[in-house]
Scaffold this motif. Structure first.
Motif, PDB file in Angstrom:
ATOM      1  N   GLN A  85       0.917  -1.250  -0.258  1.00 34.15           N
ATOM      2  CA  GLN A  85      -0.030   0.123  -0.188  1.00 34.15           C
ATOM      3  C   GLN A  85       0.765   1.224  -0.011  1.00 34.15           C
ATOM      4  O   GLN A  85       1.967   1.200   0.213  1.00 34.15           O
ATOM      5  CB  GLN A  85      -0.946   0.119   1.293  1.00 34.15           C
ATOM      6  CG  GLN A  85      -1.707  -1.172   1.408  1.00 34.15           C
ATOM      7  CD  GLN A  85      -2.696  -1.215   0.105  1.00 34.15           C
ATOM      8  OE1 GLN A  85      -3.556  -0.413   0.017  1.00 34.15           O
ATOM      9  NE2 GLN A  85      -2.561  -2.551  -0.501  1.00 34.15           N
ATOM     10  N   SER A  86       0.363   2.449  -0.256  1.00 25.59           N
ATOM     11  CA  SER A  86       1.071   3.512  -0.169  1.00 25.59           C
ATOM     12  C   SER A  86       1.634   4.225   0.863  1.00 25.59           C
ATOM     13  O   SER A  86       2.726   4.800   1.036  1.00 25.59           O
ATOM     14  CB  SER A  86       0.017   4.722  -0.749  1.00 25.59           C
ATOM     15  OG  SER A  86      -1.012   5.061  -0.123  1.00 25.59           O
ATOM     16  N   ASP A  87       0.935   3.579   2.039  1.00 26.10           N
ATOM     17  CA  ASP A  87       1.881   3.913   3.409  1.00 26.10           C
ATOM     18  C   ASP A  87       3.024   2.681   3.669  1.00 26.10           C
ATOM     19  O   ASP A  87       3.593   2.960   4.871  1.00 26.10           O
ATOM     20  CB  ASP A  87       0.756   3.803   4.590  1.00 26.10           C
ATOM     21  CG  ASP A  87       0.237   2.501   4.740  1.00 26.10           C
ATOM     22  OD1 ASP A  87       0.465   1.399   3.984  1.00 26.10           O
ATOM     23  OD2 ASP A  87      -0.727   2.307   5.690  1.00 26.10           O
ATOM     24  N   GLY A  88       3.325   1.873   2.690  1.00 23.97           N
ATOM     25  CA  GLY A  88       4.320   1.060   2.937  1.00 23.97           C
ATOM     26  C   GLY A  88       4.007  -0.378   3.541  1.00 23.97           C
ATOM     27  O   GLY A  88       4.577  -1.253   3.627  1.00 23.97           O
ATOM     28  N   SER A  89       2.641  -0.387   3.987  1.00 20.63           N
ATOM     29  CA  SER A  89       2.170  -1.604   4.686  1.00 20.63           C
ATOM     30  C   SER A  89       1.792  -2.664   3.592  1.00 20.63           C
ATOM     31  O   SER A  89       1.646  -2.283   2.432  1.00 20.63           O
ATOM     32  CB  SER A  89       0.916  -1.431   5.537  1.00 20.63           C
ATOM     33  OG  SER A  89      -0.335  -0.987   4.812  1.00 20.63           O
ATOM     34  N   TYR A  90       1.734  -4.008   4.046  1.00 20.75           N
ATOM     35  CA  TYR A  90       1.198  -4.874   3.120  1.00 20.75           C
ATOM     36  C   TYR A  90      -0.244  -5.464   3.693  1.00 20.75           C
ATOM     37  O   TYR A  90      -0.197  -5.666   4.953  1.00 20.75           O
ATOM     38  CB  TYR A  90       2.076  -6.220   3.074  1.00 20.75           C
ATOM     39  CG  TYR A  90       3.442  -5.695   2.290  1.00 20.75           C
ATOM     40  CD1 TYR A  90       3.612  -6.122   0.876  1.00 20.75           C
ATOM     41  CD2 TYR A  90       4.464  -5.350   2.733  1.00 20.75           C
ATOM     42  CE1 TYR A  90       4.503  -5.754   0.006  1.00 20.75           C
ATOM     43  CE2 TYR A  90       5.702  -4.717   1.876  1.00 20.75           C
ATOM     44  CZ  TYR A  90       5.856  -5.245   0.696  1.00 20.75           C
ATOM     45  OH  TYR A  90       6.848  -4.998  -0.140  1.00 20.75           O
ATOM     46  N   GLN A  91      -1.144  -5.594   2.974  1.00 21.46           N
ATOM     47  CA  GLN A  91      -2.739  -5.982   3.284  1.00 21.46           C
ATOM     48  C   GLN A  91      -2.633  -7.212   2.535  1.00 21.46           C
ATOM     49  O   GLN A  91      -2.004  -7.642   1.430  1.00 21.46           O
ATOM     50  CB  GLN A  91      -3.447  -4.803   3.001  1.00 21.46           C
ATOM     51  CG  GLN A  91      -3.173  -3.649   3.573  1.00 21.46           C
ATOM     52  CD  GLN A  91      -3.352  -3.744   5.201  1.00 21.46           C
ATOM     53  OE1 GLN A  91      -4.072  -4.256   5.673  1.00 21.46           O
ATOM     54  NE2 GLN A  91      -2.689  -2.532   5.830  1.00 21.46           N
ATOM     55  N   ALA A  92      -3.857  -7.947   3.072  1.00 24.01           N
ATOM     56  CA  ALA A  92      -4.486  -9.093   2.523  1.00 24.01           C
ATOM     57  C   ALA A  92      -5.762  -9.277   2.724  1.00 24.01           C
ATOM     58  O   ALA A  92      -6.179 -10.289   3.164  1.00 24.01           O
ATOM     59  CB  ALA A  92      -3.466 -10.316   2.886  1.00 24.01           C
ATOM     60  N   TYR A  93      -6.666  -8.118   2.431  1.00 28.13           N
ATOM     61  CA  TYR A  93      -8.296  -8.490   2.728  1.00 28.13           C
ATOM     62  C   TYR A  93      -8.475  -8.816   3.884  1.00 28.13           C
ATOM     63  O   TYR A  93      -9.514  -9.535   4.315  1.00 28.13           O
ATOM     64  CB  TYR A  93      -8.579  -9.423   1.701  1.00 28.13           C
ATOM     65  CG  TYR A  93      -8.716  -9.146   0.513  1.00 28.13           C
ATOM     66  CD1 TYR A  93      -8.981  -7.768  -0.046  1.00 28.13           C
ATOM     67  CD2 TYR A  93      -8.129 -10.045  -0.692  1.00 28.13           C
ATOM     68  CE1 TYR A  93      -8.744  -7.552  -1.536  1.00 28.13           C
ATOM     69  CE2 TYR A  93      -7.860  -9.864  -2.117  1.00 28.13           C
ATOM     70  CZ  TYR A  93      -8.295  -8.386  -2.591  1.00 28.13           C
ATOM     71  OH  TYR A  93      -8.232  -8.173  -3.890  1.00 28.13           O
ATOM     72  N   GLY A  94      -7.625  -8.406   4.900  1.00 28.98           N
ATOM     73  CA  GLY A  94      -7.723  -8.427   6.268  1.00 28.98           C
ATOM     74  C   GLY A  94      -7.358  -9.783   7.046  1.00 28.98           C
ATOM     75  O   GLY A  94      -7.338 -10.064   8.212  1.00 28.98           O
ATOM     76  N   TYR A  95      -6.703 -10.598   6.288  1.00 27.78           N
ATOM     77  CA  TYR A  95      -6.173 -11.878   6.593  1.00 27.78           C
ATOM     78  C   TYR A  95      -4.890 -11.584   7.367  1.00 27.78           C
ATOM     79  O   TYR A  95      -3.879 -10.696   6.720  1.00 27.78           O
ATOM     80  CB  TYR A  95      -5.996 -12.996   5.499  1.00 27.78           C
ATOM     81  CG  TYR A  95      -7.258 -13.474   5.219  1.00 27.78           C
ATOM     82  CD1 TYR A  95      -7.929 -14.504   5.878  1.00 27.78           C
ATOM     83  CD2 TYR A  95      -8.105 -12.935   4.091  1.00 27.78           C
ATOM     84  CE1 TYR A  95      -9.420 -14.909   5.454  1.00 27.78           C
ATOM     85  CE2 TYR A  95      -9.219 -13.336   3.584  1.00 27.78           C
ATOM     86  CZ  TYR A  95      -9.939 -14.123   4.565  1.00 27.78           C
ATOM     87  OH  TYR A  95     -11.161 -14.815   4.065  1.00 27.78           O
ATOM     88  N   LYS A  96      -4.283 -12.322   8.316  1.00 25.58           N
ATOM     89  CA  LYS A  96      -3.169 -12.101   8.984  1.00 25.58           C
ATOM     90  C   LYS A  96      -1.820 -12.698   8.303  1.00 25.58           C
ATOM     91  O   LYS A  96      -0.919 -12.181   8.437  1.00 25.58           O
ATOM     92  CB  LYS A  96      -3.258 -12.649  10.399  1.00 25.58           C
ATOM     93  CG  LYS A  96      -2.084 -12.474  11.195  1.00 25.58           C
ATOM     94  CD  LYS A  96      -2.200 -12.886  12.828  1.00 25.58           C
ATOM     95  CE  LYS A  96      -1.099 -12.706  13.631  1.00 25.58           C
ATOM     96  NZ  LYS A  96      -1.530 -13.325  14.965  1.00 25.58           N
ATOM     97  N   TYR A  97      -1.987 -13.856   7.682  1.00 23.29           N
ATOM     98  CA  TYR A  97      -0.952 -14.498   7.036  1.00 23.29           C
ATOM     99  C   TYR A  97      -1.266 -14.648   5.505  1.00 23.29           C
ATOM    100  O   TYR A  97      -2.408 -14.844   4.978  1.00 23.29           O
ATOM    101  CB  TYR A  97      -0.992 -15.958   7.714  1.00 23.29           C
ATOM    102  CG  TYR A  97      -0.618 -15.971   9.170  1.00 23.29           C
ATOM    103  CD1 TYR A  97       0.860 -15.158   9.631  1.00 23.29           C
ATOM    104  CD2 TYR A  97      -1.344 -16.259   9.890  1.00 23.29           C
ATOM    105  CE1 TYR A  97       1.165 -15.318  10.974  1.00 23.29           C
ATOM    106  CE2 TYR A  97      -1.147 -16.100  11.440  1.00 23.29           C
ATOM    107  CZ  TYR A  97       0.065 -15.588  11.678  1.00 23.29           C
ATOM    108  OH  TYR A  97       0.115 -15.583  13.152  1.00 23.29           O
TER     109      TYR A  97
END
Length: 369
Positions: free
Chosen positions: A199-211
């Motif tokens: 994401q633009s803030d440097g985080s990695y997302q996964a539709y709300g999943y932790k792994y």
């Protein structure tokens, strides 16, 4: 076709070597994401269950074990369970780095407006009376147009899965296999249920999943001798063959395609066994003329097939030995049975059902058939 008595003619033998697979190279992007994301182990994920399974008693003859999902997963309309494998597939000892687990794949049909691809439930089966589980999202690493490495969902039906050592094989209906490396499970930020990847803030997302679990490489199908392409509808592991092997089959109802093909697998590197020319070739193949096949495996030379009969009728288990007739054990499985997996030390043949409101994971006594 199977006649009303439940017995059909013998399966037709095919030229197995005409069915082929070829591996792609291992993804170089996994190292980049290893550096960006915390790596966690399979036992860590299995022990980090955030949902409790519920007891249930699905209508299966010779049933020896079962559980159901929590109420949300049992009824969710857009996530649909399909494939199944266990830590007894991963290693003959029945555990993976000490974790005793069952893995079930689900595909997202996109009916809520978001297609999240595939998730796999990691079920802690160390205490069968009180199993817990957590869903893990499968992802494909890629390089974005700005040169940054990210990942995206894997959009497949995921009708069959096999866990073999550190690799998870996922059937890709019109292509072959996608293969995921369990040595690279990543923990992500998991705060945005609508976002995927970097994401633009440097985080990695996964539709709300932790792994997330990344695709490492794939196998592309091909055929020779004028054979039509094999549909990779489901897959099961056979540890009783020499060498170990996987059994791939086709779903067809109605339509053409009721074939089963066995491919050899190598326990030393967990890859499918290649010939000198780089192809993996089938070693056994049949047209069994059984429609609505949903899963298959083999045990000591005998094939076991699960078949479905819609969302109101119980499923069937079919069995045959090469050269012999196919026998249909009618109504022996619950409504909507899918993939198959064999747990040898427990004499258990596992499957899962797909229809919302009546989803279960269950095992029957294999030796009863």
């Amino acid at each position: 076709m199977v006649d009303p008595t439940g017995v059909s003619a013998a399966a037709t033998k095919l030229t197995a070597a005409n069915f082929r697979l070829r591996a792609t190279s291992y993804s170089s992007l996994i190292d980049d994401l290893d550096a960006a994301l915390p790596n966690v182990s399979v036992p860590t994920v299995v022990a980090d269950g955030n949902r409790a399974a519920t007891p249930c008693a699905p209508a299966a003859a010779n049933r020896v074990a079962a559980f159901c999902w929590n109420s949300g997963d049992n009824t969710v309309p857009y996530w649909i369970p399909q494939g199944i494998t266990t830590s007894a597939d991963a290693y003959d000892a029945g555990n993976y780095e000490g974790a005793v687990a069952i893995l079930v794949s689900w595909y997202d049909d996109g009916s809520d407006g978001i297609d999240r691809g595939i998730r796999v439930s990691f079920v802690d089966w160390s205490t069968p009376s009180a199993p817990t589980y957590r869903h893990v999202l499968l992802v494909e690493p890629y390089t974005r147009s700005d040169g940054k490495v990210s990942y995206r969902p894997v959009n497949l039906h995921a009708g069959g899965i096999v866990w073999y050592g550190h690799l998870l094989y996922v059937a890709s209906t019109h292509a072959g296999f996608r293969v995921f490396d369990l040595r690279h499970l990543w923990q992500v930020s998991s705060t945005d249920s609508a976002a995927i990847g970097l994401q633009s803030d440097g985080s990695y997302q996964a539709y709300g999943y932790k792994y997330v679990l990344p695709q490492a490489f794939s196998y592309a199908r091909s055929t020779a001798g004028g054979y039509a392409d094999l549909r990779f509808s489901f897959v099961g592991l056979d540890r009783t063959s020499a060498p170990d092997s996987i059994v791939v089959g086709e779903y067809a109802y109605p339509g053409t395609g009721t074939r089963l093909v066995r491919f050899p697998i190598d326990y030393t590197d967990r890859m499918l066994r290649e010939d000198a020319d780089g192809y993996v070739r089938g070693t056994e193949a049949y047209d069994v003329s059984v429609t609505s096949m949903q899963g298959a495996t083999a045990i000591n030379g005998k094939f076991y097939l699960s078949t479905s009969d819609g969302d109101t009728n119980r499923g069937d288990l079919a069995t045959f030995r090469p050269g012999g007739a196919v026998t249909m054990h009618t109504d022996s499985l619950p409504i909507g049975p899918e993939d198959l997996s064999y747990w040898a030390s427990r004499d258990q043949l596992w499957s899962a059902t797909e229809y919302a409101g009546s989803r279960s994971v269950f095992a029957v006594r294999a030796s009863a058939y």
